[in-house]
Write an enzyme that holds these catalytic residues in place. Structure first.
Site, PDB file in Angstrom:
ATOM      1  N   ARG A  53      21.712  39.898  34.553  1.00 52.77           N
ATOM      2  CA  ARG A  53      22.739  40.060  34.612  1.00 52.77           C
ATOM      3  C   ARG A  53      23.590  41.645  33.882  1.00 52.77           C
ATOM      4  O   ARG A  53      23.790  41.579  32.571  1.00 52.77           O
ATOM      5  CB  ARG A  53      22.479  39.363  32.551  1.00 52.77           C
ATOM      6  CG  ARG A  53      23.246  38.971  32.208  1.00 52.77           C
ATOM      7  CD  ARG A  53      23.793  38.167  30.915  1.00 52.77           C
ATOM      8  NE  ARG A  53      22.679  37.706  30.749  1.00 52.77           N
ATOM      9  CZ  ARG A  53      22.201  38.674  29.383  1.00 52.77           C
ATOM     10  NH1 ARG A  53      23.112  38.758  29.265  1.00 52.77           N
ATOM     11  NH2 ARG A  53      20.932  37.597  28.476  1.00 52.77           N
ATOM     12  N   TYR A 105      50.351  35.522  34.667  1.00 54.10           N
ATOM     13  CA  TYR A 105      49.763  34.558  35.032  1.00 54.10           C
ATOM     14  C   TYR A 105      49.810  33.337  34.429  1.00 54.10           C
ATOM     15  O   TYR A 105      48.804  33.753  33.683  1.00 54.10           O
ATOM     16  CB  TYR A 105      48.762  34.949  35.920  1.00 54.10           C
ATOM     17  CG  TYR A 105      47.514  34.013  36.405  1.00 54.10           C
ATOM     18  CD1 TYR A 105      47.682  32.949  37.596  1.00 54.10           C
ATOM     19  CD2 TYR A 105      46.322  34.174  35.095  1.00 54.10           C
ATOM     20  CE1 TYR A 105      46.676  32.586  37.709  1.00 54.10           C
ATOM     21  CE2 TYR A 105      45.300  32.590  35.583  1.00 54.10           C
ATOM     22  CZ  TYR A 105      45.235  32.143  36.969  1.00 54.10           C
ATOM     23  OH  TYR A 105      44.497  31.000  37.235  1.00 54.10           O
ATOM     24  N   LYS A 203      41.895  37.499  44.868  1.00 58.97           N
ATOM     25  CA  LYS A 203      42.775  37.683  45.829  1.00 58.97           C
ATOM     26  C   LYS A 203      42.876  38.496  46.743  1.00 58.97           C
ATOM     27  O   LYS A 203      41.905  38.575  48.095  1.00 58.97           O
ATOM     28  CB  LYS A 203      44.325  37.084  45.415  1.00 58.97           C
ATOM     29  CG  LYS A 203      43.875  37.322  43.612  1.00 58.97           C
ATOM     30  CD  LYS A 203      44.420  35.431  44.290  1.00 58.97           C
ATOM     31  CE  LYS A 203      44.236  33.877  42.203  1.00 58.97           C
ATOM     32  NZ  LYS A 203      43.625  32.760  42.397  1.00 58.97           N
TER      33      LYS A 203
HETATM   34  N1  PLP Z   1      46.428  37.067  37.620  1.00 54.80           N
HETATM   35  C1  PLP Z   1      46.435  36.634  38.436  1.00 54.80           C
HETATM   36  C2  PLP Z   1      47.868  37.827  38.442  1.00 54.80           C
HETATM   37  C3  PLP Z   1      46.325  35.474  39.277  1.00 54.80           C
HETATM   38  O1  PLP Z   1      47.086  35.434  40.238  1.00 54.80           O
HETATM   39  C4  PLP Z   1      45.534  34.797  39.202  1.00 54.80           C
HETATM   40  C5  PLP Z   1      44.581  33.237  39.890  1.00 54.80           C
HETATM   41  O2  PLP Z   1      45.521  32.765  39.862  1.00 54.80           O
HETATM   42  C6  PLP Z   1      44.199  35.663  38.055  1.00 54.80           C
HETATM   43  C7  PLP Z   1      44.473  36.436  37.008  1.00 54.80           C
HETATM   44  C8  PLP Z   1      43.127  34.605  37.796  1.00 54.80           C
HETATM   45  O3  PLP Z   1      42.122  34.806  38.312  1.00 54.80           O
HETATM   46  P1  PLP Z   1      40.783  33.748  38.883  1.00 54.80           P
HETATM   47  O4  PLP Z   1      41.690  32.931  39.058  1.00 54.80           O
HETATM   48  O5  PLP Z   1      39.618  34.445  39.242  1.00 54.80           O
HETATM   49  O6  PLP Z   1      39.777  33.950  37.765  1.00 54.80           O
END
Ligand code: PLP
Length: 381
Positions: A53, A105, A203
């Protein structure tokens, strides 16, 4: 040059910092799956590895590369971007004043509204791209964190990182930047004064739409970082070994992919400027974008692969175009080699600040003419 310190980021990334397995001389790293490690006869763990972990050699290489790319002191991988982002807020105390972005987001905005406020954080949502609004809202001694995203989903607002850091620091707060869209290829927030950078490594860092992962990179391994390490260790939101391995594999081509996606996005944005079906193209690479000059200052080598189109025919026209594309894939997420298109308002629900006539485009690395022709056909149909 000989010790690698002068190598360019793309060189270091392509070779994942030039790592070679000592025992086998393998160029590609082994995948460590062990959840536990042998103790020394006196019960110590001199190897540095005790329990899976957060002790996992497969994480370390990806963390080291990310740390190097962002110019940080340390980096940590998490089970997802959300796990990384929410760890930052969970390391605060109930009652702490926090400033977050009005348009960001949506999943994190939703979490802050539902969980963050419910847990006692005093969260204020602001147009943080407006430096006067930010300066007026910080409370010296009370504001603990300013959270920004730039370019910000899905309207692609640009926040001046350097100025936001000055304002946050002036009030005794820290500045955290969601750098998912820009990637360290285009922008390094720590160099501009930020204290923490967060990525949804799902991403661009991974780039192949085949893992969910998150990362934090810190400017200093200080007491806040220690609290974040405890968040990951105690909360257990670690990344699986295979995902960490895939992340490092994907990162080796980061510069090529981000360069190609940025070039495609700029070509597409320019093509649809003034198009009869489109009322507005939102892309920081366009001179008309209100954040263009700041983006030019704080982004190098491109403006990223994300853009949005607003349809002159309103929501119905936008939804119809998304329904008719063939090459673009109608899916959520971003930053993969394949181009994705999405009607955000219907995903985000009725209280979204995102207009209904908007489609968000994540440009991949396909041929730009093919991508444009597919959109044109979908608009004409
Ligand atoms: N930040 C941004 C700009 C995102 O586009 C995303 C997901 O779409 C996240 C954070 C969250 O990431 P995750 O989907 O890997 O949890």
């Amino acid at each position: 040059m000989a010790n690698g310190n002068d190598w360019k980021p793309e060189t270091k990334t392509a070779q994942a910092l030039g790592w070679i397995d000592e025992r086998t001389r393998a160029v590609s790293p082994p995948l460590h799956l062990s959840s536990t490690y042998i103790r020394d006869p006196d019960n110590q763990y001199r190897s540095g590895y005790g329990y899976g972990r957060d002790d996992n050699p497969t994480f370390e290489q990806a963390e080291a590369l990310l740390c190097e790319l962002e110019g940080g002191a340390e980096a940590m991988l998490f089970a997802s971007g959300m796990a990384a982002a929410t760890a930052v807020f969970r390391a605060l105390k109930p009652g702490d004043h926090v400033i977050a972005q009005e348009v960001m987001y949506w999943g994190l905005r939703h979490w802050l509204l539902e969980q963050g406020i419910g847990w006692g954080l005093d969260i204020e949502f602001l147009p943080t791209w407006d430096m006067d609004a930010l300066a007026a809202a910080v409370r010296p001694g009370e504001t603990k964190l300013v959270w920004i995203e730039t370019p910000a989903n899905p309207m692609w607002h640009i926040v001046d990182i350097e100025r936001a850091a000055e304002i946050a620091h002036g009030a005794g707060a820290r500045l955290a930047v969601d750098g998912t869209t820009a990637t360290p290829v285009l922008s390094r927030p720590l160099d501009l004064g930020a204290d923490l950078v967060m990525h949804s490594a799902t991403k661009y860092l991974n780039g192949h739409s085949d893992i969910v992962a998150g990362a934090l990179i810190t400017r200093a391994a200080d007491e806040v970082w220690a609290a974040l390490r405890a968040q990951r260790h105690d909360g257990g939101a670690i990344l699986g070994s295979f995902e960490a391995w895939l992340l490092l594999r994907g990162m080796r081509t980061l510069h090529l992919r981000v360069g190609a996606a940025s070039a495609n996005a700029l070509t597409i944005a320019r093509h649809f400027q003034g198009h009869p079906a489109i009322s507005e193209v939102l892309y920081p690479g366009l001179q008309e974008h209100p954040g263009h000059e700041i983006a030019r200052r704080q982004m190098q080598g491109g403006f990223g692969g994300m853009l949005s189109l607003r349809f002159a025919g309103g929501e119905a026209a936008a939804v119809q175009a998304a329904a008719r594309v063939k090459l673009w894939k109608r899916a959520t997420s971003l930053g993969g080699v394949e181009s994705l298109i999405e009607h955000r308002a219907s995903i985000e629900g009725p209280d979204t600040p995102v207009p209904g006539d908007l489609l968000r485009l994540s440009t991949g690395i396909e041929d730009a003419e093919d991508l444009i022709a597919d959109l044109e056909a979908a608009m004409e149909a």
